[in-house]
Motif scaffolding. Structure first.
Motif, PDB file in Angstrom:
ATOM      1  N   LEU A  32      32.543 -16.593  26.012  1.00 36.37           N
ATOM      2  CA  LEU A  32      33.978 -16.754  26.236  1.00 36.37           C
ATOM      3  C   LEU A  32      34.474 -15.896  27.394  1.00 36.37           C
ATOM      4  O   LEU A  32      35.500 -16.220  28.006  1.00 36.37           O
ATOM      5  N   ASN A  33      33.769 -14.844  27.700  1.00 39.88           N
ATOM      6  CA  ASN A  33      34.215 -13.940  28.764  1.00 39.88           C
ATOM      7  C   ASN A  33      34.249 -14.608  30.131  1.00 39.88           C
ATOM      8  O   ASN A  33      35.035 -14.213  31.003  1.00 39.88           O
ATOM      9  N   THR A  34      33.409 -15.635  30.331  1.00 36.36           N
ATOM     10  CA  THR A  34      33.345 -16.279  31.647  1.00 36.36           C
ATOM     11  C   THR A  34      33.451 -17.806  31.579  1.00 36.36           C
ATOM     12  O   THR A  34      33.396 -18.462  32.617  1.00 36.36           O
ATOM     13  N   CYS A  35      33.601 -18.352  30.396  1.00 36.85           N
ATOM     14  CA  CYS A  35      33.566 -19.816  30.257  1.00 36.85           C
ATOM     15  C   CYS A  35      34.633 -20.501  31.102  1.00 36.85           C
ATOM     16  O   CYS A  35      34.404 -21.568  31.667  1.00 36.85           O
ATOM     17  N   ASP A  36      35.809 -19.900  31.201  1.00 33.12           N
ATOM     18  CA  ASP A  36      36.904 -20.526  31.949  1.00 33.12           C
ATOM     19  C   ASP A  36      36.624 -20.596  33.445  1.00 33.12           C
ATOM     20  O   ASP A  36      37.354 -21.271  34.188  1.00 33.12           O
ATOM     21  N   LEU A  37      35.583 -19.912  33.900  1.00 31.89           N
ATOM     22  CA  LEU A  37      35.250 -19.916  35.320  1.00 31.89           C
ATOM     23  C   LEU A  37      34.258 -21.016  35.696  1.00 31.89           C
ATOM     24  O   LEU A  37      33.955 -21.198  36.877  1.00 31.89           O
ATOM     25  N   ILE A  38      33.724 -21.744  34.709  1.00 31.11           N
ATOM     26  CA  ILE A  38      32.790 -22.835  34.989  1.00 31.11           C
ATOM     27  C   ILE A  38      33.588 -24.054  35.448  1.00 31.11           C
ATOM     28  O   ILE A  38      34.310 -24.663  34.657  1.00 31.11           O
ATOM     29  N   GLY A 164      30.355  -1.375  42.931  1.00 31.70           N
ATOM     30  CA  GLY A 164      29.770  -2.692  42.718  1.00 31.70           C
ATOM     31  C   GLY A 164      29.362  -3.318  44.027  1.00 31.70           C
ATOM     32  O   GLY A 164      29.725  -2.851  45.123  1.00 31.70           O
ATOM     33  N   TYR A 165      28.636  -4.393  43.936  1.00 32.58           N
ATOM     34  CA  TYR A 165      28.085  -5.106  45.092  1.00 32.58           C
ATOM     35  C   TYR A 165      29.202  -5.604  46.004  1.00 32.58           C
ATOM     36  O   TYR A 165      30.194  -6.183  45.549  1.00 32.58           O
ATOM     37  N   ALA A 166      29.039  -5.380  47.316  1.00 32.14           N
ATOM     38  CA  ALA A 166      30.028  -5.849  48.289  1.00 32.14           C
ATOM     39  C   ALA A 166      29.416  -6.698  49.392  1.00 32.14           C
ATOM     40  O   ALA A 166      30.137  -7.188  50.257  1.00 32.14           O
ATOM     41  N   GLY A 167      28.106  -6.862  49.376  1.00 29.53           N
ATOM     42  CA  GLY A 167      27.459  -7.661  50.406  1.00 29.53           C
ATOM     43  C   GLY A 167      26.106  -7.081  50.770  1.00 29.53           C
ATOM     44  O   GLY A 167      25.742  -5.988  50.338  1.00 29.53           O
ATOM     45  N   LYS A 168      25.350  -7.829  51.558  1.00 30.05           N
ATOM     46  CA  LYS A 168      24.046  -7.358  52.009  1.00 30.05           C
ATOM     47  C   LYS A 168      23.877  -7.668  53.479  1.00 30.05           C
ATOM     48  O   LYS A 168      24.700  -8.376  54.080  1.00 30.05           O
ATOM     49  N   ILE A 223      35.199   0.239  42.447  1.00 29.81           N
ATOM     50  CA  ILE A 223      35.864  -0.599  41.442  1.00 29.81           C
ATOM     51  C   ILE A 223      36.687   0.330  40.563  1.00 29.81           C
ATOM     52  O   ILE A 223      36.150   1.110  39.771  1.00 29.81           O
ATOM     53  N   GLY A 224      38.004   0.248  40.686  1.00 30.01           N
ATOM     54  CA  GLY A 224      38.863   1.184  39.970  1.00 30.01           C
ATOM     55  C   GLY A 224      39.558   0.619  38.765  1.00 30.01           C
ATOM     56  O   GLY A 224      40.355   1.309  38.125  1.00 30.01           O
ATOM     57  N   THR A 225      39.288  -0.647  38.435  1.00 27.45           N
ATOM     58  CA  THR A 225      40.066  -1.306  37.376  1.00 27.45           C
ATOM     59  C   THR A 225      39.301  -1.480  36.071  1.00 27.45           C
ATOM     60  O   THR A 225      39.857  -1.978  35.100  1.00 27.45           O
ATOM     61  N   LEU A 226      38.030  -1.078  36.007  1.00 30.69           N
ATOM     62  CA  LEU A 226      37.228  -1.323  34.814  1.00 30.69           C
ATOM     63  C   LEU A 226      37.470  -0.247  33.760  1.00 30.69           C
ATOM     64  O   LEU A 226      37.532   0.939  34.069  1.00 30.69           O
ATOM     65  N   ASP A 227      37.557  -0.676  32.516  1.00 31.21           N
ATOM     66  CA  ASP A 227      37.559   0.247  31.400  1.00 31.21           C
ATOM     67  C   ASP A 227      36.165   0.869  31.302  1.00 31.21           C
ATOM     68  O   ASP A 227      35.168   0.173  31.490  1.00 31.21           O
ATOM     69  N   PRO A 228      36.074   2.173  31.005  1.00 32.71           N
ATOM     70  CA  PRO A 228      34.748   2.804  30.918  1.00 32.71           C
ATOM     71  C   PRO A 228      33.803   2.122  29.940  1.00 32.71           C
ATOM     72  O   PRO A 228      32.583   2.191  30.096  1.00 32.71           O
ATOM     73  N   LYS A 229      34.340   1.450  28.913  1.00 37.92           N
ATOM     74  CA  LYS A 229      33.467   0.800  27.927  1.00 37.92           C
ATOM     75  C   LYS A 229      32.952  -0.548  28.418  1.00 37.92           C
ATOM     76  O   LYS A 229      32.031  -1.116  27.826  1.00 37.92           O
ATOM     77  N   ILE A 233      30.574  -5.440  36.965  1.00 36.48           N
ATOM     78  CA  ILE A 233      30.991  -6.788  37.343  1.00 36.48           C
ATOM     79  C   ILE A 233      29.771  -7.598  37.778  1.00 36.48           C
ATOM     80  O   ILE A 233      28.979  -7.154  38.607  1.00 36.48           O
ATOM     81  N   GLY A 234      29.622  -8.782  37.192  1.00 37.80           N
ATOM     82  CA  GLY A 234      28.527  -9.668  37.551  1.00 37.80           C
ATOM     83  C   GLY A 234      28.935 -10.653  38.628  1.00 37.80           C
ATOM     84  O   GLY A 234      30.023 -10.567  39.206  1.00 37.80           O
ATOM     85  N   ALA A 235      28.071 -11.624  38.876  1.00 36.40           N
ATOM     86  CA  ALA A 235      28.289 -12.588  39.951  1.00 36.40           C
ATOM     87  C   ALA A 235      29.497 -13.491  39.707  1.00 36.40           C
ATOM     88  O   ALA A 235      30.000 -14.112  40.645  1.00 36.40           O
ATOM     89  N   MET A 236      29.962 -13.567  38.446  1.00 31.62           N
ATOM     90  CA  MET A 236      31.110 -14.408  38.141  1.00 31.62           C
ATOM     91  C   MET A 236      32.428 -13.637  38.236  1.00 31.62           C
ATOM     92  O   MET A 236      33.498 -14.183  37.949  1.00 31.62           O
ATOM     93  N   GLY A 237      32.359 -12.363  38.628  1.00 31.34           N
ATOM     94  CA  GLY A 237      33.573 -11.585  38.812  1.00 31.34           C
ATOM     95  C   GLY A 237      34.124 -10.972  37.545  1.00 31.34           C
ATOM     96  O   GLY A 237      35.251 -10.457  37.540  1.00 31.34           O
ATOM     97  N   ARG A 238      33.370 -11.003  36.471  1.00 29.36           N
ATOM     98  CA  ARG A 238      33.770 -10.400  35.199  1.00 29.36           C
ATOM     99  C   ARG A 238      32.690  -9.430  34.737  1.00 29.36           C
ATOM    100  O   ARG A 238      31.529  -9.494  35.181  1.00 29.36           O
ATOM    101  N   SER A 239      33.060  -8.550  33.794  1.00 25.94           N
ATOM    102  CA  SER A 239      32.089  -7.595  33.265  1.00 25.94           C
ATOM    103  C   SER A 239      30.980  -8.310  32.508  1.00 25.94           C
ATOM    104  O   SER A 239      31.227  -9.294  31.795  1.00 25.94           O
TER     105      SER A 239
END
Length: 327
Positions: A32-38, A164-168, A223-229, A233-239
């Motif tokens: 459910l954490n990323t389903c809406d992004l499909i 987090g990843y910003a490019g290569k 990345i300053g917006t993540l809760d420590p728990k 962030i993965g490739a879909m832009g969510r934790s």
């Protein structure tokens, strides 16, 4: 000449080893954490119904069994490895033992265009341009932070910066472990992330040259917006979620899809995970990198994983059978 479609085999849930024993509610929560992004029409109604599934394991399992079919894409055995989010010591400025920078994405970097190689960057090609995010105390930590793609850095003032990843840099990833095997310093069964780290630290000059045989270089962002728990962030832009998220090759496994993992080896796994990340070294149909969590314990566990087994995609029913029609 058109490439042949990958081999696909549709299974029943009864043929999934350990299916009844898994925590399906935990898998549903990750899904459910990323389903809406499909962004596919056949996924949209499934994701909408997933929101209304009662929060108990039996209902979660019934949801997956009702709306999906297990599909093996490609030929097992699979190759499973592990990755994690490092926790490292660092400084906002170069000082004392903190001599090894991690860099933000350079403004002159262009997608699809080869930039400076790892060796050139390590040699100072972009130094002094204000791109340094932090300075670490170990060049091996810098390298493996790039391999993992994200991490937490404990600064000398007590603060924690998540990156987090910003490019290569546009150069293809080359396996340092495979290079060690090619050179004859190690055999296949000896190569692991801890062994690579030990070798490089014990042989600083040769070790630095070895790392530079991988020309790929990763840049980071704060990345300053993540809760420590929350996970990185993965490739879909969510934790992503510990032991429920995997990195896959999106050419063959849709991002956001549930994937049944049957990993063999010393610590077998039978679990439903979700394809929520990618990685430069993760290529092929039967290939997955399992996210083991944050910190040293997760790193110790992830670094020794190189196991066979099989991975089974859970696809919407019509899509699953359409793959058979394409063969």
């Amino acid at each position: 000449m058109t490439a042949s479609p990958p081999r696909a085999e549709v299974l029943d849930f009864e043929s999934l080893d350990g299916w009844l024993d898994d925590d399906h509610l935990a898998a549903l929560t990750s899904f459910l954490n990323t389903c809406d992004l499909i962004d596919q029409p056949d996924w949209e109604p499934i994701c909408a119904m997933a929101e209304d599934v009662p929060k108990d394991d039996a209902s979660a399992r019934s949801f997956f069994e009702l709306f999906f079919k297990p599909v093996i894409v490609g030929e097992p055995p699979a190759l499973f490895t592990g990755y994690f989010e490092p926790e490292l010591d660092g400084s906002p400025t170069r000082s004392g033992r903190y001599q090894y920078p991690i860099y933000a994405r350079p403004p002159d970097l262009r997608e699809g265009v080869a930039y400076h190689t790892r060796a050139a960057i390590e040699g100072g090609a972009i130094a002094g341009r204000g791109l340094e995010i932090a300075w670490l105390d170990d060049p091996v930590d810098v390298y493996f932070l790039q391999v993992q793609g994200s991490g937490r850095i404990r600064m000398t003032d007590g603060s924690v910066v998540r990156v987090g990843y910003a490019g290569k840099n546009g150069h293809a990833y080359r396996s340092v472990g495979q290079e060690m095997i090619r050179r004859g310093t190690h055999t296949l069964d000896q190569v692991s992330a801890p062994e690579i780290a030990n070798y490089v630290r014990s042989n600083p000059s040769a070790g630095s040259e070895l790392l530079d045989t991988n020309p790929s270089y990763v840049f980071f962002r704060k990345i300053g917006t993540l809760d420590p728990k929350d996970g990185p962030i993965g490739a879909m832009g969510r934790s992503i979620t510990t032991m429920r998220s995997i990195a896959i090759d999106p050419k063959f496994t849709p991002l956001g899809a549930p994937v049944w993992i049957e990993k063999d080896g010393r610590r077998p796994i039978r679990s439903l995970m979700v394809a929520q990340d990618t990685g430069g070294a993760i290529k092929g149909m039967q290939r997955a990198d399992i996210f083991y969590g944050t910190g040293k314990g997760a790193g110790d566990a992830a670094g020794t994983i190189k196991d066979p087994g099989r991975m089974v995609l859970l696809l919407p029913i019509d899509r699953a059978f359409a793959m058979l029609d394409d063969e």
